[in-house]
Scaffold this active site. Structure first.
Site, mmCIF file in Angstrom:
data_model
loop_
_atom_site.group_PDB
_atom_site.id
_atom_site.type_symbol
_atom_site.label_atom_id
_atom_site.label_comp_id
_atom_site.label_asym_id
_atom_site.label_seq_id
_atom_site.Cartn_x
_atom_site.Cartn_y
_atom_site.Cartn_z
ATOM 1 N N LYS A 97 0.846 -1.209 0.000
ATOM 2 C CA LYS A 97 0.000 0.000 0.000
ATOM 3 C C LYS A 97 0.878 1.254 0.000
ATOM 4 C CE LYS A 97 -2.011 -1.195 3.924
ATOM 5 N NZ LYS A 97 -1.333 -2.454 4.262
ATOM 6 N N ARG A 131 -10.431 0.178 7.952
ATOM 7 C CA ARG A 131 -9.842 -1.083 8.382
ATOM 8 C C ARG A 131 -10.853 -1.954 9.105
ATOM 9 N NH1 ARG A 131 -4.402 0.307 8.799
ATOM 10 N NH2 ARG A 131 -3.038 -1.454 9.242
ATOM 11 N N ARG A 182 11.908 -4.310 5.841
ATOM 12 C CA ARG A 182 11.517 -2.936 5.485
ATOM 13 C C ARG A 182 12.325 -1.898 6.247
ATOM 14 N NH1 ARG A 182 5.413 -1.257 5.621
ATOM 15 N NH2 ARG A 182 5.500 -2.296 7.636
ATOM 16 N N ARG A 187 10.562 0.141 11.565
ATOM 17 C CA ARG A 187 9.375 0.439 12.373
ATOM 18 C C ARG A 187 9.350 -0.464 13.598
ATOM 19 N NH1 ARG A 187 4.210 0.700 8.365
ATOM 20 N NH2 ARG A 187 3.301 -0.503 10.061
ATOM 21 N N ARG A 221 -0.909 -8.451 13.664
ATOM 22 C CA ARG A 221 -1.446 -7.569 12.616
ATOM 23 C C ARG A 221 -2.138 -8.405 11.527
ATOM 24 N NH1 ARG A 221 4.023 -4.729 11.439
ATOM 25 N NH2 ARG A 221 2.995 -3.790 9.620
#
Ligand code: AP5
Ligand code: ZN
Length: 214
Positions: free
Chosen positions: A13, A89, A128, A161, A172
């Protein structure tokens, strides 16, 4: 352009949204980025949200709906449309969004689902790197910065993160399947859903998103 990007953590995203912003001159509304900027400022909302985010949970619908309402009414960049990333969400968030946009006479045009199997997402998330100020993301292997751990554009350091670890990711993902996936059916019923195979390389995913928008 007024669209929603739906997909699990690591679906792409935040990778694809800036390209849509550039092409359509629309605003990138990432609720995850908004919450992280509240955390960076040390606001009360940020402190509360950090506890929830680090455990991989969801911040309350009420807080998130108000945050998006504020953007849609006060952010001048939304005049040319918006790319919603990370919102809605939950079903209540999707219903509230439809209501708000109906009142403004600017309904959603598409809901694009980025589909990826869970097993591919672990390596994407654990590799990431992000540039905190802009939300720009890289990947140690799949999309490395030109200089190790440095943002290509500003020269500032990249970080990981705090919710990008396997434990939080499991929660998640579970939350995605239980609470977010039902919005796929919600948009299928309203006739604006398109699905894209987001397990492919970023450039291929981009081509498919453009096809879905035409
Ligand atoms: P948020 O920031 O939205 O996190 P998320 O939904 O878990 O999604 P990610 O940002 O992890 O994934 P992405 O799809 O953007 O992946 P990316 O493009 O970076 O939300 C964080 C938290 O905030 C939530 O957990 C929740 O607590 C809270 N929150 C936010 N919104 C909320 C709401 N509405 N209601 C309640 N709570 C809310 O890509 C990932 C990596 O893969 C990158 O390294 C990238 O380079 C790489 N990559 C991308 N595409 C490809 C590809 N095609 N091939 C190979 N690698 C790729
Ligand atoms: Zn993201």
């Amino acid at each position: 352009l007024r669209i929603v990007l739906i997909g699990p953590p690591g679906a792409g995203k935040g990778t694809q949204a800036p390209k849509l912003v550039e092409k359509y001159n629309a605003a990138h509304l990432s609720t995850g980025d908004m919450l992280r900027s509240q955390i960076a400022k040390g606001s009360e909302l940020g402190l509360e949200a950090k506890k929830i985010m680090d455990k991989g949970g969801l911040v309350s619908d009420e807080i998130m709906v108000n945050m998006i309402k504020d953007e849609l009414t006060n952010n001048p960049a939304c005049k040319n449309g918006f790319i919603l990333d990370g919102f809605p969400r939950t079903i209540p968030q999707a219903e509230k969004l439809d209501q708000m946009l109906a009142e403004q006479g600017t309904p959603l045009q598409r809901a694009v689902e980025l589909k990826v199997d869970d097993d591919l997402l672990v390596s994407r998330i654990t590799g990431r790197l992000i540039h905190p100020a802009s939300g720009r993301s890289y990947h140690k292997l799949f999309n490395p910065p030109k200089v190790d751990m440095i943002d290509d554009i500003t020269g500032e350091p990249l970080i990981q993160r705090s919710d990008d670890n396997e434990d939080a990711l499991k929660k998640r993902l579970a939350g995605y399947h239980a609470q977010t996936e039902p919005i796929v059916d919600f948009y299928k019923k309203s006739g604006i859903w398109s699905g894209v195979d987001a397990s492919q390389p970023p450039a291929t995913v981009w081509d498919e998103i453009l096809k879905a928008l035409n």
